[in-house]
Design an enzyme around this catalytic site. Structure first.
Site, short mmCIF file in Angstrom:
data_model
loop_
_atom_site.label_atom_id
_atom_site.label_comp_id
_atom_site.label_asym_id
_atom_site.label_seq_id
_atom_site.Cartn_x
_atom_site.Cartn_y
_atom_site.Cartn_z
N ASP A 35 0.87 -1.17 0.00
CA ASP A 35 0.00 0.00 0.00
C ASP A 35 0.92 1.23 0.00
OD1 ASP A 35 -3.24 0.22 0.92
OD2 ASP A 35 -2.09 2.09 1.00
N ASN A 88 -5.80 -4.41 -6.24
CA ASN A 88 -6.95 -3.87 -5.52
C ASN A 88 -6.83 -2.37 -5.23
OD1 ASN A 88 -9.21 -4.00 -3.33
ND2 ASN A 88 -7.38 -3.30 -2.22
N TYR A 154 -13.62 7.44 -12.72
CA TYR A 154 -13.69 6.17 -12.00
C TYR A 154 -14.36 5.10 -12.88
CZ TYR A 154 -14.41 2.98 -8.03
OH TYR A 154 -14.39 1.89 -7.19
N LYS A 158 -12.55 1.77 -14.38
CA LYS A 158 -13.01 0.42 -14.01
C LYS A 158 -13.49 -0.37 -15.24
CE LYS A 158 -12.17 0.69 -9.54
NZ LYS A 158 -11.10 -0.12 -8.92
N ILE A 187 -19.44 -0.90 -0.91
CA ILE A 187 -18.94 -1.68 0.22
C ILE A 187 -18.55 -0.73 1.34
CG2 ILE A 187 -17.23 -3.42 0.93
CD1 ILE A 187 -19.06 -4.37 -1.41
N THR A 189 -16.39 0.75 3.40
CA THR A 189 -14.95 0.91 3.65
C THR A 189 -14.67 2.41 3.79
OG1 THR A 189 -14.26 1.30 1.37
CG2 THR A 189 -14.51 -1.01 2.02
P1 NAP Z 1 -9.95 1.94 0.79
O1 NAP Z 1 -10.45 1.46 2.08
O2 NAP Z 1 -9.76 3.40 0.56
O3 NAP Z 1 -8.61 1.15 0.47
C1 NAP Z 1 -7.85 1.41 -0.68
C2 NAP Z 1 -6.38 1.36 -0.28
O4 NAP Z 1 -5.62 1.58 -1.48
C3 NAP Z 1 -6.02 2.48 0.70
O5 NAP Z 1 -5.19 2.00 1.72
C4 NAP Z 1 -5.31 3.46 -0.21
O6 NAP Z 1 -4.38 4.27 0.46
C5 NAP Z 1 -4.61 2.53 -1.17
N1 NAP Z 1 -4.15 3.25 -2.34
C6 NAP Z 1 -4.75 4.26 -3.00
N2 NAP Z 1 -4.00 4.69 -4.00
C7 NAP Z 1 -2.87 3.94 -3.99
C8 NAP Z 1 -1.70 3.92 -4.78
N3 NAP Z 1 -1.50 4.79 -5.79
N4 NAP Z 1 -0.75 3.00 -4.50
C9 NAP Z 1 -0.91 2.13 -3.46
N5 NAP Z 1 -1.98 2.13 -2.66
C10 NAP Z 1 -2.96 3.03 -2.93
O7 NAP Z 1 -10.91 1.49 -0.41
P2 NAP Z 1 -11.68 0.11 -0.70
O8 NAP Z 1 -13.11 0.43 -0.70
O9 NAP Z 1 -11.16 -1.00 0.12
O10 NAP Z 1 -11.24 -0.08 -2.22
C11 NAP Z 1 -10.44 -1.14 -2.69
C12 NAP Z 1 -10.74 -1.34 -4.16
O11 NAP Z 1 -12.11 -1.70 -4.30
C13 NAP Z 1 -10.53 -0.11 -5.02
O12 NAP Z 1 -9.96 -0.47 -6.26
C14 NAP Z 1 -11.93 0.41 -5.22
O13 NAP Z 1 -12.06 1.16 -6.41
C15 NAP Z 1 -12.70 -0.89 -5.29
N6 NAP Z 1 -14.13 -0.76 -5.01
C16 NAP Z 1 -14.57 -0.25 -3.84
C17 NAP Z 1 -15.94 -0.13 -3.63
C18 NAP Z 1 -16.51 0.44 -2.36
O14 NAP Z 1 -17.71 0.73 -2.34
N7 NAP Z 1 -15.77 0.57 -1.29
C19 NAP Z 1 -16.82 -0.54 -4.63
C20 NAP Z 1 -16.33 -1.07 -5.81
C21 NAP Z 1 -14.97 -1.18 -5.99
P3 NAP Z 1 -4.86 5.77 0.90
O15 NAP Z 1 -5.73 5.56 2.09
O16 NAP Z 1 -3.57 6.45 1.20
O17 NAP Z 1 -5.60 6.33 -0.28
#
Ligand code: NAP
Length: 249
Positions: A35, A88, A154, A158, A187, A189
């Site tokens: 990360d 991810n 976004y 995707k 989700i 998060t």
């Molecule tokens: P999250 O809790 O914000 O976790 C994402 C992690 O990725 C964070 O620790 C973030 O760090 C890190 N990150 C961001 N940019 C980065 C980079 N350039 N290099 C390395 N690490 C990086 O989000 P999440 O909801 O778990 O999302 C995980 C994945 O699921 C993402 O691809 C997201 O698009 C996808 N997703 C999420 C949802 C939802 O509703 N939550 C729905 C569909 C898809 P920082 O905190 O420093 O940014």
């Protein structure tokens, strides 16, 4: 399901990535967690070790190709191989309609959410081919299949992840590398915390999911781990929603 497998997970400091790391560990894998957020990453590594499995934490920015290459090199140097990669890491980016969308926000979202997956796969595939194959799971979104007002970058990124997934599957499945994508609905998060904090927005999001609630990271992790494992041995080039019915409407 993943006994003795070596799994690399990006964006593992938080949310879905952390849940994937823990589920992989519970299923017997050694994990390289990565990360850009080092503090959260160390917490995830400690949680994995508490499960009783090995975790190597490596800080990296997936928007940087050299970092993605370094991650794979560290994984192979430390564990001797790479069996599974979960791309991810992602960001939500600005919220604005297309004509108002900031150019720097567009570039940043495409760099992390789309180029980051390409950079990851480029080096992961190379490593997997050296040891006879592997499995890649890319975390796309329901917005890899449909649009969403005020999220043009976004949704474009995707959709691009789904196209990259299908293309790499066509190219490498016969050589033992399966490549699939998952499409989570909304989700709970940190990524959607600000959206979810507003009661009206929360209710609107919930009502978009026929199941009547938002999803949990662990529910996405279950699908990711299954796709990663040999139980999904005939599954490649696929896009699997895990969305409480969002796309069924
Ligand atoms: P999250 O809790 O914000 O976790 C994402 C992690 O990725 C964070 O620790 C973030 O760090 C890190 N990150 C961001 N940019 C980065 C980079 N350039 N290099 C390395 N690490 C990086 O989000 P999440 O909801 O778990 O999302 C995980 C994945 O699921 C993402 O691809 C997201 O698009 C996808 N997703 C999420 C949802 C939802 O509703 N939550 C729905 C569909 C898809 P920082 O905190 O420093 O940014």
């Amino acid at each position: 399901m993943l006994t003795n497998k070596v799994v690399l997970i990006t964006g593992a400091a938080s949310g879905i990535g952390r849940a994937v790391a823990l589920t992989c560990a519970r299923e017997g894998a050694s994990v390289l967690v990565s990360d850009r957020d080092d503090a959260g990453l160390q917490e995830t590594a400690a949680l994995v070790r508490a499960v009783g499995n090995e975790a190597l934490a490596v800080t990296a920015d997936v928007g940087n190709a050299a970092d993605c290459q370094h991650l794979v090199e560290r994984c192979c140097a430390h564990f001797g191989r790479l069996d599974v990669a979960v791309n991810n890491a992602g960001i939500a980016g600005p919220s604005a309609r297309t004509a108002d969308y900031p150019l720097d926000g567009w570039a940043q979202v495409i760099q992390v959410n789309l180029s980051g997956v390409f950079y990851g796969m480029k080096y992961q595939i190379e490593a997997m081919l050296r040891t006879g194959g592997g499995s890649i799971v890319n975390v796309a979104s329901i917005l890899g299949a449909v649009g969403f007002a005020s999220a043009p970058a976004y949704a474009a990124a995707k959709h691009g992840v789904v196209g990259l997934t299908q293309t790499a599957a066509l190219e490498y499945s016969a050589e033992g590398v399966r490549v699939n994508a998952v499409g989570p609905g909304f989700i709970r998060t940190p990524m959607i915390q600000t959206l979810d904090a507003d009661r009206a927005v929360h209710d609107m999001l919930v009502s978009a999911h026929p199941i009547g609630r938002l999803g949990e990271s662990e529910e996405v992790a279950e699908l990711v781990v299954w796709l990663a494992s040999s139980r999904a041995s005939f599954v490649t080039g696929a896009y699997y929603p895990v969305d409480g019915g969002y796309l069924a409407r």
